[in-house]
Write an enzyme that holds these catalytic residues in place. Structure first.
Site, mmCIF file in Angstrom:
data_model
loop_
_atom_site.group_PDB
_atom_site.id
_atom_site.type_symbol
_atom_site.label_atom_id
_atom_site.label_comp_id
_atom_site.label_asym_id
_atom_site.label_seq_id
_atom_site.Cartn_x
_atom_site.Cartn_y
_atom_site.Cartn_z
ATOM 1 N N TYR A 26 -12.593 10.807 2.296
ATOM 2 C CA TYR A 26 -11.528 10.626 1.326
ATOM 3 C C TYR A 26 -11.998 9.996 0.011
ATOM 4 O O TYR A 26 -11.738 10.554 -1.074
ATOM 5 C CB TYR A 26 -10.385 9.819 1.940
ATOM 6 C CG TYR A 26 -9.319 9.428 0.949
ATOM 7 C CD1 TYR A 26 -8.520 10.397 0.361
ATOM 8 C CD2 TYR A 26 -9.136 8.100 0.593
ATOM 9 C CE1 TYR A 26 -7.545 10.047 -0.562
ATOM 10 C CE2 TYR A 26 -8.165 7.744 -0.332
ATOM 11 C CZ TYR A 26 -7.378 8.717 -0.906
ATOM 12 O OH TYR A 26 -6.432 8.361 -1.822
ATOM 13 N N GLY A 74 6.686 12.075 -2.675
ATOM 14 C CA GLY A 74 6.054 11.118 -1.772
ATOM 15 C C GLY A 74 6.392 9.682 -2.112
ATOM 16 O O GLY A 74 7.237 9.391 -2.962
ATOM 17 N N PHE A 75 5.715 8.768 -1.461
ATOM 18 C CA PHE A 75 5.972 7.334 -1.577
ATOM 19 C C PHE A 75 5.842 6.868 -3.036
ATOM 20 O O PHE A 75 6.821 6.455 -3.668
ATOM 21 C CB PHE A 75 5.011 6.597 -0.653
ATOM 22 C CG PHE A 75 5.035 5.098 -0.754
ATOM 23 C CD1 PHE A 75 6.214 4.415 -1.016
ATOM 24 C CD2 PHE A 75 3.874 4.362 -0.555
ATOM 25 C CE1 PHE A 75 6.228 3.028 -1.101
ATOM 26 C CE2 PHE A 75 3.879 2.992 -0.625
ATOM 27 C CZ PHE A 75 5.049 2.323 -0.900
ATOM 28 N N LEU A 76 4.647 6.934 -3.593
ATOM 29 C CA LEU A 76 4.452 6.509 -4.984
ATOM 30 C C LEU A 76 5.180 7.432 -5.949
ATOM 31 O O LEU A 76 5.765 6.979 -6.939
ATOM 32 C CB LEU A 76 2.964 6.456 -5.321
ATOM 33 C CG LEU A 76 2.626 6.127 -6.781
ATOM 34 C CD1 LEU A 76 3.214 4.782 -7.192
ATOM 35 C CD2 LEU A 76 1.111 6.149 -6.990
ATOM 36 N N LYS A 104 -11.922 11.764 -3.775
ATOM 37 C CA LYS A 104 -11.156 11.188 -4.880
ATOM 38 C C LYS A 104 -12.066 10.812 -6.043
ATOM 39 O O LYS A 104 -11.674 10.942 -7.219
ATOM 40 C CB LYS A 104 -10.367 9.969 -4.403
ATOM 41 C CG LYS A 104 -9.231 10.290 -3.459
ATOM 42 C CD LYS A 104 -8.147 11.120 -4.112
ATOM 43 C CE LYS A 104 -7.272 10.332 -5.047
ATOM 44 N NZ LYS A 104 -6.128 11.133 -5.569
ATOM 45 N N GLY A 151 3.208 15.641 -6.571
ATOM 46 C CA GLY A 151 3.394 14.737 -5.430
ATOM 47 C C GLY A 151 4.581 13.821 -5.615
ATOM 48 O O GLY A 151 4.647 12.746 -5.023
#
Length: 420
Positions: free
Chosen positions: A215, A74-76, A219, A71
């Site tokens: 969600y 993406g943002f992070l 997680k 990932g």
């Protein structure tokens, strides 16, 4: 009024200004379309490393490390790549696995001259996972799927968040990866009650019922799988050590969710973001650069002391604890927007949405109605929700590297110019 987040695979969705994600959880949204693309690209940064290397002297063997960021586009993920370059001189190789092309965040420092190797693919693709993990010492598992809204995509969240995480662990064991740092979320601890200065002891068990549907459960299950894999033997008789970081809601350069969605909602309401509730709830967002730094601290700590494996940690920074609406105010003003001068009554909005959700679900076999907001988002921004990093500081050595004033200054220009 607060509009809620939709399935983040849909680029046209409206996303809540109180987006409560954690990690970079849209990293694998396009896996169905691009999981088989094996394009590899090298991106080379310039200039030299200036970071003080004293933090690395405790373990003389912790050099020439290679890290995979799932990932990472993406943002992070992009913040992690940037902080790895500028603050982790021991890391000589950075790999990114993501369905989306990798582009460094503009305006962030890239001081480490080593390259980033990009693998275009999904964590659900075993072949691509193993290619990306070749020769890697650590995996920062950021990729995941978020789907909120009136009708969340439960199947896709389970496929990517749970099954994808299982594939990541299998690949780690086969490729003799030493350490796996998982990006979890504070949402796995949030039910229908306030959390004040929450810690790893007081939130050890999940709530009786998660505030958000789908969600957090996916997680939490993924987190349990990761922590359960701690100390498993790898293919060539090594040992995999794992831990989990429960990330807060984040703001910063590249943010497509939290502040950006608030700006988008204001833009769609003649420049006004409507408040809901008394603005008394206390909430602490975190600058993404500090969350990124926590992953490096966790990796270093786990390399020095493997007994830290199998645990989860909260990693807030020093961003002031305050109302979500108070926090977003300067970002509104830089766009020429404003908060409403009045607040909509919490009870009226919350219970009104509950009623509309009941009607929408009743009609769903015939026709699906997508509501502009969800009751759980309204409840969320009217709860006290903040956590302590004491354990992460004590055991991982995590202290934020960006002060709140500096962090906000770093991202003001991004929020001023971001396309809504």
């Amino acid at each position: 009024m607060i509009k809620s987040e939709r399935n983040l695979a849909d680029d046209n969705s409206n996303i809540a200004p109180v987006q409560h994600l954690i990690g970079d959880n849209t990293a694998d949204n396009k896996s169905n379309n691009s999981g088989n693309n094996t394009t590899i690209i090298n991106t080379v940064a310039s200039s030299s490393v200036t970071e003080n290397k004293s933090n690395n002297s405790r373990n003389n063997t912790f050099t020439n490390q290679s890290v995979l960021v799932t990932g990472g586009s993406g943002f992070l993920g992009r913040h992690i790549v940037s902080v790895l370059r500028s603050h982790a001189p021991e890391v000589k190789g950075i790999c990114v696995l993501d369905p989306r092309p990798f582009e460094p965040l503009s305006g962030l420092s890239d001081e480490n001259p080593e390259c980033v190797t990009y693998f275009q693919g999904s964590i659900t693709d075993p072949v691509m996972l193993r290619k990306a993990m070749e020769g890697v010492h650590s995996v920062y598992h950021i990729a995941g799927k978020i789907s909120f809204g009136t009708f969340p995509d439960f199947n896709e969240m389970n496929r990517i968040n749970i099954q994808g995480t299982e594939e990541v662990i299998k690949a780690c064991l086969e490729k003799d990866v030493c350490r796996l740092i998982f990006c979890s979320t504070v949402d796995v601890a949030i039910g229908y009650h306030d959390i004040i200065n929450g810690c790893e002891v007081t939130t050890a068990a999940p709530p009786i019922k998660f505030l958000f549907p789908g969600y957090p459960e996916s997680k939490h299950r993924a987190e349990c799988i990761v922590l359960g894999a701690n100390q498993q033997k790898t293919k060539n008789c090594g040992t995999l050590h794992t831990l989990s970081l429960r990330a807060n809601v984040m703001y910063g350069e590249g943010d497509p969710y939290y502040i950006t969605s608030g700006l988008r909602n204001a833009a769609g309401s003649n420049g006004t973001l409507y408040r809901v509730g008394a603005m008394a709830a206390k909430f602490q967002p975190v600058y993404a650069g500090n969350t990124a730094w926590a992953f490096i601290c966790a990796d270093r700590a786990l390399a020095r002391k493997s007994s830290l494996g199998g645990q989860f940690y909260y990693i807030p920074d020093d961003t002031p604890i305050q109302s979500t609406f108070n926090f977003i105010k300067p970002f509104l003003e830089i766009r020429g927007f404003k908060l409403s001068t009045f607040s909509l009554p919490y009870g009226l909005v919350y219970y009104g949405l509950l009623g509309l959700e009941w009607i929408a679900k009743l009609l769903s076999p015939i026709y699906r109605i997508t509501l502009p907001a969800e009751s759980y988002s309204i409840r969320y921004i009217n709860m006290d929700l903040y956590f302590s990093r004491e354990k992460a500081t004590r055991e991982l050595g995590f202290q934020p590297i960006f002060f709140p004033k500096d962090a906000i200054a770093r991202c003001l220009s991004y929020y001023r110019d971001v396309k809504l």
